[in-house]
Write a protein that holds these residues in place. Structure first.
Motif, PDB file in Angstrom:
ATOM      1  N   GLN A 157       0.824  -1.209   0.000  1.00  0.00           N
ATOM      2  CA  GLN A 157       0.000   0.000   0.000  1.00  0.00           C
ATOM      3  C   GLN A 157       0.855   1.255   0.000  1.00  0.00           C
ATOM      4  N   TYR A 158       1.874   1.286   0.844  1.00  0.00           N
ATOM      5  CA  TYR A 158       2.738   2.473   0.877  1.00  0.00           C
ATOM      6  C   TYR A 158       3.585   2.589  -0.386  1.00  0.00           C
ATOM      7  N   ALA A 159       3.917   1.458  -0.989  1.00  0.00           N
ATOM      8  CA  ALA A 159       4.634   1.506  -2.266  1.00  0.00           C
ATOM      9  C   ALA A 159       3.804   2.204  -3.330  1.00  0.00           C
ATOM     10  N   GLU A 160       2.488   1.989  -3.314  1.00  0.00           N
ATOM     11  CA  GLU A 160       1.607   2.625  -4.290  1.00  0.00           C
ATOM     12  C   GLU A 160       1.302   4.081  -3.932  1.00  0.00           C
ATOM     13  N   LEU A 161       1.267   4.385  -2.640  1.00  0.00           N
ATOM     14  CA  LEU A 161       0.941   5.751  -2.218  1.00  0.00           C
ATOM     15  C   LEU A 161       2.090   6.728  -2.461  1.00  0.00           C
ATOM     16  N   ALA A 162       3.314   6.240  -2.440  1.00  0.00           N
ATOM     17  CA  ALA A 162       4.469   7.136  -2.517  1.00  0.00           C
ATOM     18  C   ALA A 162       4.475   8.036  -3.746  1.00  0.00           C
ATOM     19  N   PRO A 163       4.271   7.501  -4.961  1.00  0.00           N
ATOM     20  CA  PRO A 163       4.351   8.383  -6.132  1.00  0.00           C
ATOM     21  C   PRO A 163       3.241   9.428  -6.199  1.00  0.00           C
ATOM     22  N   VAL A 164       2.142   9.220  -5.452  1.00  0.00           N
ATOM     23  CA  VAL A 164       1.038  10.184  -5.509  1.00  0.00           C
ATOM     24  C   VAL A 164       0.950  11.016  -4.238  1.00  0.00           C
ATOM     25  N   HIS A 165       1.984  10.962  -3.419  1.00  0.00           N
ATOM     26  CA  HIS A 165       2.038  11.813  -2.228  1.00  0.00           C
ATOM     27  C   HIS A 165       2.452  13.202  -2.701  1.00  0.00           C
ATOM     28  N   ARG A 166       1.482  14.064  -2.879  1.00  0.00           N
ATOM     29  CA  ARG A 166       1.718  15.309  -3.613  1.00  0.00           C
ATOM     30  C   ARG A 166       1.680  16.530  -2.719  1.00  0.00           C
ATOM     31  N   GLY A 167       2.245  17.603  -3.248  1.00  0.00           N
ATOM     32  CA  GLY A 167       2.167  18.895  -2.588  1.00  0.00           C
ATOM     33  C   GLY A 167       0.931  19.661  -3.034  1.00  0.00           C
ATOM     34  N   LEU A 168       0.912  20.957  -2.731  1.00  0.00           N
ATOM     35  CA  LEU A 168      -0.228  21.807  -3.045  1.00  0.00           C
ATOM     36  C   LEU A 168       0.182  22.932  -3.973  1.00  0.00           C
ATOM     37  N   SER A 169      -0.731  23.325  -4.843  1.00  0.00           N
ATOM     38  CA  SER A 169      -0.556  24.527  -5.652  1.00  0.00           C
ATOM     39  C   SER A 169      -1.188  25.691  -4.901  1.00  0.00           C
ATOM     40  N   ARG A 184      -2.285  29.824  -4.402  1.00  0.00           N
ATOM     41  CA  ARG A 184      -2.769  30.955  -5.187  1.00  0.00           C
ATOM     42  C   ARG A 184      -1.948  32.196  -4.847  1.00  0.00           C
ATOM     43  N   GLY A 185      -1.165  32.654  -5.821  1.00  0.00           N
ATOM     44  CA  GLY A 185      -0.370  33.860  -5.633  1.00  0.00           C
ATOM     45  C   GLY A 185      -0.480  34.775  -6.833  1.00  0.00           C
ATOM     46  N   SER A 186       0.578  35.479  -7.127  1.00  0.00           N
ATOM     47  CA  SER A 186       0.598  36.383  -8.272  1.00  0.00           C
ATOM     48  C   SER A 186       0.415  35.606  -9.573  1.00  0.00           C
ATOM     49  N   LYS A 187      -0.216  36.261 -10.544  1.00  0.00           N
ATOM     50  CA  LYS A 187      -0.455  35.617 -11.827  1.00  0.00           C
ATOM     51  C   LYS A 187       0.844  35.248 -12.516  1.00  0.00           C
ATOM     52  N   MET A 188       1.902  36.051 -12.313  1.00  0.00           N
ATOM     53  CA  MET A 188       3.177  35.841 -12.998  1.00  0.00           C
ATOM     54  C   MET A 188       4.184  35.111 -12.118  1.00  0.00           C
ATOM     55  N   ALA A 189       3.703  34.389 -11.102  1.00  0.00           N
ATOM     56  CA  ALA A 189       4.600  33.619 -10.237  1.00  0.00           C
ATOM     57  C   ALA A 189       4.028  32.224 -10.040  1.00  0.00           C
ATOM     58  N   ALA A 190       4.866  31.345  -9.586  1.00  0.00           N
ATOM     59  CA  ALA A 190       4.428  29.989  -9.246  1.00  0.00           C
ATOM     60  C   ALA A 190       4.663  29.764  -7.756  1.00  0.00           C
ATOM     61  N   ASP A 191       3.654  29.286  -7.068  1.00  0.00           N
ATOM     62  CA  ASP A 191       3.762  29.001  -5.641  1.00  0.00           C
ATOM     63  C   ASP A 191       3.240  27.591  -5.382  1.00  0.00           C
ATOM     64  N   TYR A 192       4.046  26.805  -4.678  1.00  0.00           N
ATOM     65  CA  TYR A 192       3.637  25.427  -4.424  1.00  0.00           C
ATOM     66  C   TYR A 192       4.395  24.887  -3.213  1.00  0.00           C
ATOM     67  N   THR A 193       3.995  23.714  -2.772  1.00  0.00           N
ATOM     68  CA  THR A 193       4.689  23.067  -1.655  1.00  0.00           C
ATOM     69  C   THR A 193       5.260  21.738  -2.111  1.00  0.00           C
ATOM     70  N   VAL A 194       6.353  21.342  -1.471  1.00  0.00           N
ATOM     71  CA  VAL A 194       6.936  20.023  -1.709  1.00  0.00           C
ATOM     72  C   VAL A 194       7.167  19.350  -0.354  1.00  0.00           C
ATOM     73  N   ALA A 195       7.018  18.043  -0.339  1.00  0.00           N
ATOM     74  CA  ALA A 195       7.254  17.263   0.882  1.00  0.00           C
ATOM     75  C   ALA A 195       8.639  16.646   0.815  1.00  0.00           C
ATOM     76  N   GLU A 196       9.412  16.832   1.865  1.00  0.00           N
ATOM     77  CA  GLU A 196      10.766  16.290   1.928  1.00  0.00           C
ATOM     78  C   GLU A 196      10.902  15.376   3.144  1.00  0.00           C
ATOM     79  N   PRO A 197      11.749  14.368   3.050  1.00  0.00           N
ATOM     80  CA  PRO A 197      11.922  13.469   4.202  1.00  0.00           C
ATOM     81  C   PRO A 197      12.503  14.221   5.393  1.00  0.00           C
ATOM     82  N   ARG A 198      12.165  13.761   6.577  1.00  0.00           N
ATOM     83  CA  ARG A 198      12.701  14.404   7.781  1.00  0.00           C
ATOM     84  C   ARG A 198      14.163  14.048   7.997  1.00  0.00           C
TER      85      ARG A 198
END
Length: 471
Positions: free
Chosen positions: A110-122, A124-138
């Motif tokens: 189950q965790y093997a399948e969940l790993a590739p879809v463990h996603r961050g968030l997009s 909402r910021g400036s129209k000409m910028a990109a803002d998002y989150t990434v998950a990193e190991p502790r």
């Protein structure tokens, strides 16, 4: 005169010499001895895991998932051997132990399948910028796992920690060190070097790990007392802590339900794995209208188990003595054992399925975790009285309500301060039902998809346009 360095060497030798000796709780026969890790072993393991972590984090999540699939296959290939070790060290019936190994393999998948879809968030910021989150190991994760379902519980924590890019130092329970060592060998064989390191040992090894400044996250499943000590130690090192600890889970039996069905549910909850489950039924509040029929049926359920010659022992005589001390105290204070209540003569760590009537809230058996096959019963005059008692106490792991009144069910869901509320079933639930224990029962998501979040930390990224670029 003894120098400081000589003292350290003596301590390390003493720790290594103090082997863990295990006897089969079914008949007292010797299983064997396993050496404990010393202070130098702890330091070496954490350092090796730290050195391997950056490379492991650099492996694509999908590739880490593939290695977890290989680990699951290795578990299945070694299932019989691991189940036999479990049976010999903890007394768990081999068929049940085999189910635990297979459940562990399924969790890894189950965790093997969940790993590739463990996603961050997009964001909402400036129209000409990109803002998002990434998950990193502790970073480096220390996992301290129990003996009562040793492969399944360990596999859940191992799967989530490894697939998110952490390296792991695993300390299995000292009550099943042969199984812990074998599990580590099976899994480490399909992983890169030092991504998973297993250390055997008792409280001294656990203390050395939980106070180590090189650890980034601790995950612990076990007693509340140990969990509290881990949290206190982590407050000094800054490590993140996930803990699922003890419980004193109530069962509330409402008027209007079939008393024989309710007794069957109570027996499953109190006596499964000889009561050695963190979410076992630990205290029962039954409505007076059906109390006599319920209590008679519950005693019969216990009697049937005790005469089956198949009721499994407790993990060792130390736990049996602790369980019996609580039972004896309750009987001395006025409770009545209608079935069980006395350890049998002979070898091993057997204790009978026990039903105690007339229990009161000043008895230890009603306020503390028992971790044995004991069903203490209190009769209440109303659902509201039972709910008030069920909601009290210092634990907050889980609770069960048996009722045909859905208004009562909703009232219980709102009132019970626990991580999991079960209506009309003492065990069970849909996949992915992560829960957060409360109060002395722990903190954080100990399983389910949210466990991936516990083993990662979020980084927020803002990407703007360089100066001078027309918009």
């Amino acid at each position: 005169m003894t120098t400081g360095s000589e003292t350290v060497l003596q301590q390390e030798k003493a720790a290594a010499d103090a082997a863990i000796t295990i006897h089969d709780p079914r008949d007292g026969s010797l299983v064997g001895s396993v050496p404990q890790a010393g202070p130098a072993d702890v330091d070496q393991a954490v350092a090796a895991a730290r050195a391997a972590q950056q490379g492991w984090a650099g492996v694509d999540p999908a590739a880490r998932g593939e290695l977890l699939h290989a680990a699951a296959a290795a578990l299945n290939d070694n299932a019989e051997r691991l189940a036999q070790l479990n049976a010999r060290e903890t007394g768990r019936p081999e068929a049940e132990a085999l189910e635990g190994v297979k459940a562990g393999a399924a969790t890894l998948r189950q965790y093997a399948e969940l790993a590739p879809v463990h996603r961050g968030l997009s964001l909402r910021g400036s129209k000409m910028a990109a803002d998002y989150t990434v998950a990193e190991p502790r970073g480096v994760a220390v996992l301290l796992t129990p003996w009562n379902d040793p492969v399944a519980v360990a596999a859940g924590l191992l799967g989530a920690a490894l697939v998110t890019g952490n390296t792991v130092v695993h300390k299995p329970s000292e009550r099943c060190p042969h199984l812990g060592a074998a599990l580590g060998e099976v899994l480490a064989a399909v992983l890169p070097p030092d991504v998973l390191i297993t250390l055997n040992g008792g409280p001294q090894v656990g203390s050395a790990l939980t106070s180590h400044p090189g650890v980034d996250v601790f995950a612990h499943v076990g007693s509340s007392a140990t969990g509290t000590r881990i949290a206190q130690a982590a407050a000094l090192t800054g490590a993140h802590v996930i803990r699922e600890n003890g419980g004193n889970d109530p069962l509330l039996v409402d008027a209007g339900v079939d008393p024989e069905w309710a007794a069957e549910q109570a027996a499953i909850g109190a006596f499964a794995n000889s009561g050695q489950i963190c979410t076992s039924v630990e205290r029962i509040y039954v409505h007076r209208d059906i109390a006599d029929a319920f209590c008679n049926a519950l005693a019969e359920e216990a009697r049937r188990r005790n005469t089956s010659q198949q009721f499994a022992p407790l993990v060792d005589t130390r736990l049996r003595d602790e369980v019996h001390a609580q039972v004896a105290q309750a009987v001395a204070a006025g409770a009545k054992a209608t079935e069980g209540g006395e350890p049998p003569e002979g070898p091993g760590a057997h204790y009978p399925a026990t039903v105690l009537l007339g229990c009161t809230e000043d008895m230890t058996i009603m306020t503390e975790e028992t971790f044995g096959p004991v069903a203490p019963v209190t009769v209440v005059d109303s659902f509201e009285d039972g709910l008030q008692l069920a909601a009290a106490g210092r634990y907050g792991l889980a609770a069960t309500v048996l009722t045909a009144d859905m208004a009562h069910a909703q009232q219980a869901v709102a009132a019970l301060p626990v991580g999991t509320v079960k209506i009309n079933a003492v065990f069970g639930g849909a996949p992915g039902g992560s829960a957060q224990p409360r109060k002395d029962s722990g903190h954080g998501f100990g399983y389910g998809p949210e466990l991936l979040d516990e083993f990662t930390q979020v980084k927020v990224v803002h990407v703007g346009l360089p100066g001078g670029v027309r918009r």
